[in-house]
Motif scaffolding. Structure first.
Motif, mmCIF file in Angstrom:
data_model
loop_
_atom_site.group_PDB
_atom_site.id
_atom_site.type_symbol
_atom_site.label_atom_id
_atom_site.label_comp_id
_atom_site.label_asym_id
_atom_site.label_seq_id
_atom_site.Cartn_x
_atom_site.Cartn_y
_atom_site.Cartn_z
ATOM 1 N N VAL A 157 62.557 56.288 13.614
ATOM 2 C CA VAL A 157 62.814 56.280 15.056
ATOM 3 C C VAL A 157 61.949 55.224 15.738
ATOM 4 C CG1 VAL A 157 62.622 57.616 17.174
ATOM 5 C CG2 VAL A 157 63.522 58.681 15.122
ATOM 6 N N ALA A 158 60.696 55.117 15.272
ATOM 7 C CA ALA A 158 59.758 54.198 15.923
ATOM 8 C C ALA A 158 60.147 52.743 15.693
ATOM 9 C CB ALA A 158 58.337 54.446 15.423
ATOM 10 N N ALA A 159 60.831 52.467 14.568
ATOM 11 C CA ALA A 159 61.069 51.069 14.191
ATOM 12 C C ALA A 159 61.891 50.330 15.242
ATOM 13 C CB ALA A 159 61.748 51.006 12.830
ATOM 14 N N THR A 160 63.082 50.855 15.554
ATOM 15 C CA THR A 160 63.931 50.137 16.514
ATOM 16 C C THR A 160 63.300 50.168 17.897
ATOM 17 O OG1 THR A 160 65.231 52.166 16.643
ATOM 18 C CG2 THR A 160 66.126 50.386 15.341
ATOM 19 N N LEU A 161 62.751 51.316 18.251
ATOM 20 C CA LEU A 161 62.056 51.424 19.537
ATOM 21 C C LEU A 161 60.884 50.449 19.583
ATOM 22 C CD1 LEU A 161 61.607 52.971 22.188
ATOM 23 C CD2 LEU A 161 60.371 54.697 20.913
ATOM 24 N N GLY A 162 60.164 50.384 18.457
ATOM 25 C CA GLY A 162 58.954 49.566 18.413
ATOM 26 C C GLY A 162 59.232 48.079 18.461
ATOM 27 N N ILE A 163 60.273 47.643 17.741
ATOM 28 C CA ILE A 163 60.604 46.213 17.784
ATOM 29 C C ILE A 163 60.847 45.805 19.227
ATOM 30 C CG2 ILE A 163 62.387 44.522 17.198
ATOM 31 C CD1 ILE A 163 62.666 46.004 14.495
ATOM 32 N N GLU B 146 66.293 51.086 27.698
ATOM 33 C CA GLU B 146 65.348 50.078 28.198
ATOM 34 C C GLU B 146 64.103 50.722 28.809
ATOM 35 O OE1 GLU B 146 68.597 49.978 28.964
ATOM 36 O OE2 GLU B 146 68.718 50.956 30.895
ATOM 37 N N PHE B 147 64.284 51.902 29.419
ATOM 38 C CA PHE B 147 63.124 52.538 30.024
ATOM 39 C C PHE B 147 62.186 53.094 28.959
ATOM 40 C CE2 PHE B 147 66.092 52.450 33.569
ATOM 41 C CZ PHE B 147 65.290 51.806 34.479
ATOM 42 N N GLU B 148 62.768 53.522 27.846
ATOM 43 C CA GLU B 148 61.899 53.985 26.760
ATOM 44 C C GLU B 148 61.046 52.836 26.233
ATOM 45 O OE1 GLU B 148 63.247 56.645 23.900
ATOM 46 O OE2 GLU B 148 64.549 57.740 25.268
ATOM 47 N N TYR B 149 61.631 51.645 26.188
ATOM 48 C CA TYR B 149 60.849 50.491 25.721
ATOM 49 C C TYR B 149 59.691 50.223 26.679
ATOM 50 C CZ TYR B 149 65.371 49.651 23.436
ATOM 51 O OH TYR B 149 66.538 49.783 22.745
ATOM 52 N N LEU C 148 50.436 44.818 19.659
ATOM 53 C CA LEU C 148 50.170 45.975 18.799
ATOM 54 C C LEU C 148 50.256 47.268 19.606
ATOM 55 C CD1 LEU C 148 49.390 46.927 16.018
ATOM 56 C CD2 LEU C 148 47.000 46.672 16.626
ATOM 57 N N GLY C 149 49.794 47.221 20.861
ATOM 58 C CA GLY C 149 49.861 48.394 21.721
ATOM 59 C C GLY C 149 51.295 48.881 21.879
ATOM 60 N N GLY C 150 52.233 47.956 22.045
ATOM 61 C CA GLY C 150 53.640 48.335 22.169
ATOM 62 C C GLY C 150 54.118 49.074 20.932
ATOM 63 N N ALA C 151 53.708 48.569 19.767
ATOM 64 C CA ALA C 151 54.110 49.216 18.508
ATOM 65 C C ALA C 151 53.506 50.619 18.416
ATOM 66 C CB ALA C 151 53.663 48.364 17.323
#
Lengths: 636, 351, 279
Positions: free
Chosen positions: A70-76, A561-564, A583-586
């Motif tokens: 779940v984190a991968a697509t959100l994180g990118i 977009e808001f989750e990003y 890194l903080g975003g990830a």
């Protein structure tokens, strides 16, 4: 100077340092604290511990695979959006873009040419879709620069256009609100592993996994400990080889302890092993210090004042409360599962919060005690160590689950040991008070080596299984290729932001665009490139989605977009631009994924999900601001 | 088959590249009206709104009948509603009357305007869906008071009597859920996770409640993530299943979420009975392959065909059907036995 | 006198029919400080903007190294070696000192197609350049926003010097600063002069200008009230001229009357000079 207990505890060492260097020096912990990601990192650990304690399967490799999935697509996206926000802009089209790129690639391989025709090969379609994404990003940037409108408005327009185009083209070409079957495209077998390969750990058995895990972890942590010593303590002018000898003997003794633990069984063996750990561990630590570091000059007297005794007393009270809560509430009550206020959940929550509060207060007391005298500091630290040790045995005696009895017990015991060793080292050796490039370099390298070993240890644990585990009926868990894209993308962007001119200019255009322009930074170009970067990231996510799902809904990504943006903010990026990290975003994305999946893992009703997310967001923003203010105060 | 011209919002960047993808469907403009065959003509209606709702009206004429029936729904023109529309079109063609199809794309305001427009045009009969009764009961009651027969379809089973509608054609979600619960009993499941793809959507919750009524074991009802983010949906279901090893059934209240449930169960190797609501090609494939046990089909073709037929009979022959009770089009079940046939019918656009 | 590095000859600027500057003549040489003094509205900012290439003079000539020049844009002025440090500083407060120092002109290392900032070199140069200007920045990693106002001005001056400025224009660098911080900046100006830069120091504070200036140009309502070399004028006279001569004497007289048993001329002038904008 050293007569009064209120004088600086480390004054003897400081007196020898040059005046300007005294102001310049920050200890290794202070340097760590001024990293912008530190808040997100603490939050990540805290939330992991929280769900680990409230949920049975949260700590497993399966859960790690799910969270990272779940984190991968959100994180990118969060990493790219973080960079855009550092550059002072927003992009509301990012969410819709991810779905649009997935739909585009499928339409290109399926529908181009005569309707329902053979379509393009993926080898052609993938570059085309990337070009389209970059063009849209360029359009966003160009519009923002030309019209000087807020990017919020411009990209809101793009969002609607992209959203409409997704629906429109889907219906125009296939008369449905979903398009599918990318697997019928030419070149699919080549591209699928690149975007959607999976690693099923149950299919990869490696019997030496636990050996690698244990050794990697122990050796890695030891190297990190040596690195911290090197970074923290003052090197002595002339080294003492006898210390080195003691250090080596200590290490050998520790290894012997591991061997004893491994080979023997039963009470006697365990006792012998623990005695060996204690004695040789101390020998190694003292040996290392005696070998390399300056002994402390003046320890000062023991003294307590309100600033220290207040948090100390409060910490003990909270600690006692936590114990009381754990004793009173019944851990075996497993009823009404889909509700957050189960007795079990309440118990874990209260216990964790009280213990967390208690330990934070101890930390504060310890930091304040440094001002009084080394003796006081050591005493406070030893109390912390004792509390941790007590906690370890309490958890072991009070809980039914294996997880708490073994994992939490060992982790707490190790923590107690570390704190104890640290306080002993602190009373013996002098803290460094001046920049020492050679020591910093050596310490830094050791730290990296140690961290790599720890990473290897965890990778081994996560990616491989043993026959014993399979025989015990382990559920399969798949690590997706997108995790590698996520880590890779994050690593590249961390480098870009920190080390390249583009990264520097990103901070500049977000922090003070006019100033940047005055000194020759191409502000418009930098911002446009940032928009293209987020669009490119959306393209990557679109590919990951298309190759994973095979079929893309027209609504895919809308509203994401808001989750990003939330992930970026949780990761410490400033909404107003000019400050933040990739890194903080990830890390923010991983926190969001943990919060989202932790709720079902804890068997809570998802009605609480948004409340939880909102709380995390608020806490993160407040904590980040607090830490930033502290960090800036430190820098003065 | 039929051709449609869709009134699309202008698309900027994508359209440049995608221009080549779509064939030119608007050639029907040149086609001369032909009595033997239905011809579609696109008419843009009521463009006073803000324009982000996809508004369209398509008039089906055939046979030369002067009877006009309006079908005003919250259609988003997705796969579900396009089947309803085919049903309505087929009824119009069979009866030789005219049906005006008005889809509001889930915008109640637009739907109210469309109803008022139909009334002012002197419609012979109105078939309407009632996703948000608060706004729609008023205008429809006014239409009935004005002597226009009304039938509600798809949603509105609780309000059709208040309006004075002839009947309601649709699926009762609770009854559909009950049917699914009995199927799960037959299939031997003991604990079901009923996963919803939207939060606080009454229809979806009724599906789960009906399931809980008839199912013998325990049912956990929970929102597990939006269709817009299938990765998160799948992993959330996975998490819920891992947290509770007793779960051996998954009911998705939609077709996409049912597939997510299947993927989740397969990923963690859980041998679970998976079922869903409504149809998509993927879901039908999965049912045919035996991976998904069944899906609850509300046979929405009937929701398009029947209101037109019933309104026609009421207007021309003063017939009523159902005796004031709703006419249920579901639950119909698609399982491995009939999946193949349904699949080919679905490809034709009638299931 | 030999050819000056920068000479201004009868510079006049109209905005429409408003005369912003009339017949201004002055010069500055390498290793000299020319102070431009004037009260608010005296035409100082127009003067700066013409030199910085933001505006062009309506009449008159500028000569750089004896060559007549005319700057069409700030870029051209910068390329000719005229660097301007504005009051509102071209600095990004949240970025570190060294990143600010090199912003827009970062030194890079490369490997194949990859290029990255040579951080070690940038930090070292920043540290040594600042040290050369006599500024001891504690840590080049610290954000510029945490520096004091004087330190920030100092970094901006050092940056202009490092990137090849021959003429340095300082726009009211001390106006927002306290006494101590102003002293810091004045020291930087002296240091820049010692290193051979031509400095044009714009200020409204004669007591800041007098100790560092080699030449004083006094502006009042767009006109030159005089262009003096250091030996030709005293601080008192400078103050008097700048504030408009007779008006100030009148005010000074009134103030002296108000202060019973006042400390005499010097004290009164001191009062005036520390609050020149009041006059």
């Amino acid at each position: 100077m050293s007569e009064t207990v209120l004088s600086d505890s480390t004054s003897p060492a400081r007196a020898t340092a040059p005046v300007d260097e005294r102001l310049a020096y920050r200890s290794v912990f202070q340097r760590l604290l001024i990293r912008p990601e530190i808040g997100a990192l603490i939050g990540l650990v805290g939330i992991w511990v929280f769900f680990w304690a409230t949920s049975v399967p949260f700590g497993t490799a399966n859960a790690a695979a799910s969270i990272l999935d779940v984190a991968a697509t959100l994180g990118i996206m969060a990493v790219a959006v973080s960079m855009l926000m550092i550059g002072g802009e927003f992009d509301l089209s990012t969410g819709a873009m991810t779905g649009a790129m997935g739909i585009l690639i499928i339409l290109l391989v399926k529908e181009v040419g005569d309707l329902g025709g053979a379509g393009l090969s993926l080898f052609i379609a993938i570059p085309i879709s990337l070009a389209v994404a970059l063009a849209i990003g360029f359009f966003n940037g160009w519009m923002v620069e030309k019209t000087l409108l807020p990017s919020f408005i411009v990209t809101l327009g793009t969002f609607f256009i992209v959203k409409g185009a997704k629906l429109g083209f889907s219906k125009l070409t296939v008369d449905q609100i979903q398009v599918g079957r990318i697997d019928e495209g030419a070149g699919y077998s080549f591209w699928r592993p690149i975007f959607a390969a999976e690693w099923d750990r149950t299919k990869h058995q490696y019997e030496y996994r636990d050996v690698i895990y244990t050794l990697g972890l122990i050796i890695g942590l030891m190297i990190i400990a040596v690195a911290v010593f090197e970074l923290f303590f003052q090197r002595r002018g002339e080294r003492r080889p006898t210390g080195a000898l003691a250090f080596v003997i200590g290490l050998a003794g520790l290894y012997g302890g591991v061997a004893v633990l491994h080979l023997t069984d039963g009470y006697g063996g365990n006792l012998l092993a623990s005695v060996m750990f204690g004695v040789f561990g101390l020998l190694a630590v003292v040996g290392l210090g005696y070998w390399r570091y300056e002994p402390v000059g003046d320890r000062g007297r023991l003294s307590l004042d309100g600033t220290v005794s207040r948090p100390l007393v409060l910490a003990v009270v909270l600690f006692a409360l936590a114990i009381a809560v754990a004793m009173i509430l019944d851990a075996t009550n497993n009823e009404s599962l889909f509700f957050p206020f189960t007795e079990q959940g309440l118990r874990a929550t209260l216990f964790l919060f009280l213990i967390g509060g208690s330990m934070t207060l101890m930390l504060i007391a310890g930091i304040r005690a440094r001002r009084l005298s080394i003796t006081t500091k050591t005493l406070v630290n030893l109390v912390s160590a004792a509390m941790l040790g007590l906690l370890a045995f309490f958890v072991r005696s009070q809980s039914d689950s294996i997880k708490f009895r073994t994992e939490a017990f060992s982790v707490l015991l190790i923590l107690a040991t570390i704190v104890a060793v640290w306080s002993i080292a602190g009373v013996l050796f002098a803290e460094r008070t001046a920049i020492d490039r050679a020591a910093d370099r050596l310490g830094g390298r050791l730290f990296i080596i140690g961290s790599l070993l720890v990473v290897v240890a965890f990778l081994a644990k996560l990616l491989f299984t043993t026959t014993a585990e399979i025989d015990a009926g382990l559920a399969s868990s798949k690590f997706s290729m997108r995790i590698i894209w996520f880590f890779g993308f994050t690593a590249v962007m961390v480098w870009v932001l920190g080390r390249t001119r583009f990264g520097s200019w990103t901070f500049a255009v977000g922090g003070n665009k006019e100033a940047a322009r005055q000194v020759g930074v191409p502000a418009a170009r930098t911002k446009t490139q940032l928009f293209m970067l987020t669009a490119g990231a959306a393209w990557l996510v679109g590919m990951l989605l298309a190759f994973r799902l095979n079929t893309i809904q027209a609504s895919t990504g809308d509203g994401q977009e808001f989750e990003y943006i939330i992930a970026a903010v949780v990761g410490g990026t400033l909404l107003t631009g000019g400050y933040g990290t990739a890194l903080g975003g990830a890390l923010g994305a991983i926190i969001m994924a943990m919060a989202q999946l932790g709720i079902p893992y804890s068997r809570w009703n998802s009605d609480w999900r948004f409340m939880f997310l909102g709380a995390i967001l608020l806490i993160a923003v407040v904590a980040n601001r607090f830490i930033r203010n502290k960090a800036e105060a430190l820098r003065r | 088959m039929r051709r449609m011209r869709t009134v699309l919002a202008p698309v900027a960047a994508l359209s440049l590249v995608l221009a080549a993808c779509g064939g030119d469907d608007s050639s029907s403009d040149d086609a001369a009206p032909d009595t033997g065959e239905a011809v579609d003509e696109a008419v843009e209606v009521d463009d006073t709104d803000d324009g982000d709702a996809v508004e369209e009206a398509e008039v089906t004429t055939a046979g030369g009948g002067d009877l006009t029936i309006h079908m005003v729904t919250h259609s988003d023109d997705g796969p579900f509603w396009s089947v309803v529309k085919r049903g309505a079109d087929a009824a119009a063609a069979d009866l030789g009357i005219e049906v005006v199809w008005l889809g509001s794309n889930n915008d109640p305001e637009t739907q109210v305007q469309m109803i008022e427009q139909a009334v002012s045009e002197g419609s012979a009969g109105i078939a309407a869906s009632l996703p948000s009764p608060d706004q729609l009961v008023g205008p429809l009651t006014a239409a009935v008071d004005g002597g226009i027969p009304v039938i509600t379809l798809n949603s509105g089973s609780n309000d059709y009597q208040a309006i004075g509608a002839l009947t309601h054609v649709g699926q009762d979600e609770i009854i559909a859920g009950r049917g699914a619960g009995e199927r799960f009993n037959e299939l031997g499941a003991t604990k079901i996770l009923c996963g919803m793809q939207e939060q606080s959507n009454v229809a979806l919750e009724e599906r789960c409640e009906g399931l809980a009524e008839t199912f013998d074991g325990e049912v956990i009802i929970d929102f597990v993530g939006l269709d817009a983010d299938q990765t998160s949906q799948t992993n959330t279901i996975k998490a819920a299943m891992e947290a509770d090893p007793d779960i051996d059934g998954f009911m998705g209240t939609g077709p996409v979420i049912a597939m997510s449930g299947l993927n989740a169960a397969q990923d963690i190797g859980r041998d679970a009975v998976v079922a869903g609501f409504d149809l998509t090609p993927e879901l039908l494939d999965a049912i045919e392959a035996g991976d998904v046990a069944f899906t609850v089909d509300q046979q929405q073709y009937l929701q398009g065909y029947m209101p037109v037929l019933l309104l026609y009979l009421n207007v021309t022959n003063q017939n009523t059907l159902g005796g004031g009770l709703p006419i249920l089009t579901g639950p119909g079940f698609v399982d491995p036995d009939n999946a193949g046939e349904v699949k080919s019918l679905s490809a034709q656009g009638t299931r | 006198m030999s050819t000056q590095l920068l000479e201004l000859d009868n510079i006049t600027k109209y905005y429409g029919n408003i005369i912003a500057l009339r017949d201004i003549t002055t010069s500055v040489n390498a290793g000299e400080v020319t102070c431009v003094l004037g009260d608010n509205g005296a035409g100082k900012s127009t003067f700066i903007k013409i030199l910085a290439g933001v505006h062009q003079q309506t009449e008159g000539t500028i000569r750089l190294n004896g060559q007549e020049v005319r700057f069409g844009s700030p870029k051209e002025a910068l390329a000719a070696g005229i660097a301007t440090v504005y009051q509102d500083l071209a600095m990004v407060p949240l970025m570190s000192v060294w990143r600010n120092f090199f912003l827009g002109s970062e030194p890079v290392r490369r490997f194949g197609p990859l290029r990255w900032i040579d951080q070690d070199r940038a930090r070292e140069i920043t540290k040594s350049e600042l040290a050369r200007m006599g500024i001891d920045i504690r840590d080049t990693e610290q954000p510029v926003g945490t520096l004091s106002g004087g330190e920030r001005q100092s970094v901006a001056i050092a940056r202009a010097g490092y990137f090849g400025a021959k003429v340095l224009i300082l726009d009211e660098p001390t106006s927002a600063l306290g006494v101590k911080q102003s002293g810091v900046v004045l020291k930087r100006i002296v240091e820049a002069r010692r290193q051979g830069l031509a400095v044009i120091f714009i200020t409204h504070n004669p007591s800041h200008a007098y100790p560092v200036g080699d030449r004083f140009l006094i502006l009042n309502r767009g006109q030159s009230m005089g262009n003096f070399a250091k030996g030709e004028i005293s601080l008192e006279e400078l103050t008097r001229l700048m504030a408009g001569g007779a008006e100030l004497e009148q005010l000074q007289h009134e103030l002296e009357m108000a202060i019973a048993g006042g400390n005499g001329d010097e004290g009164a002038v001191g009062t005036m000079t520390s609050t020149p904008s009041d006059s």
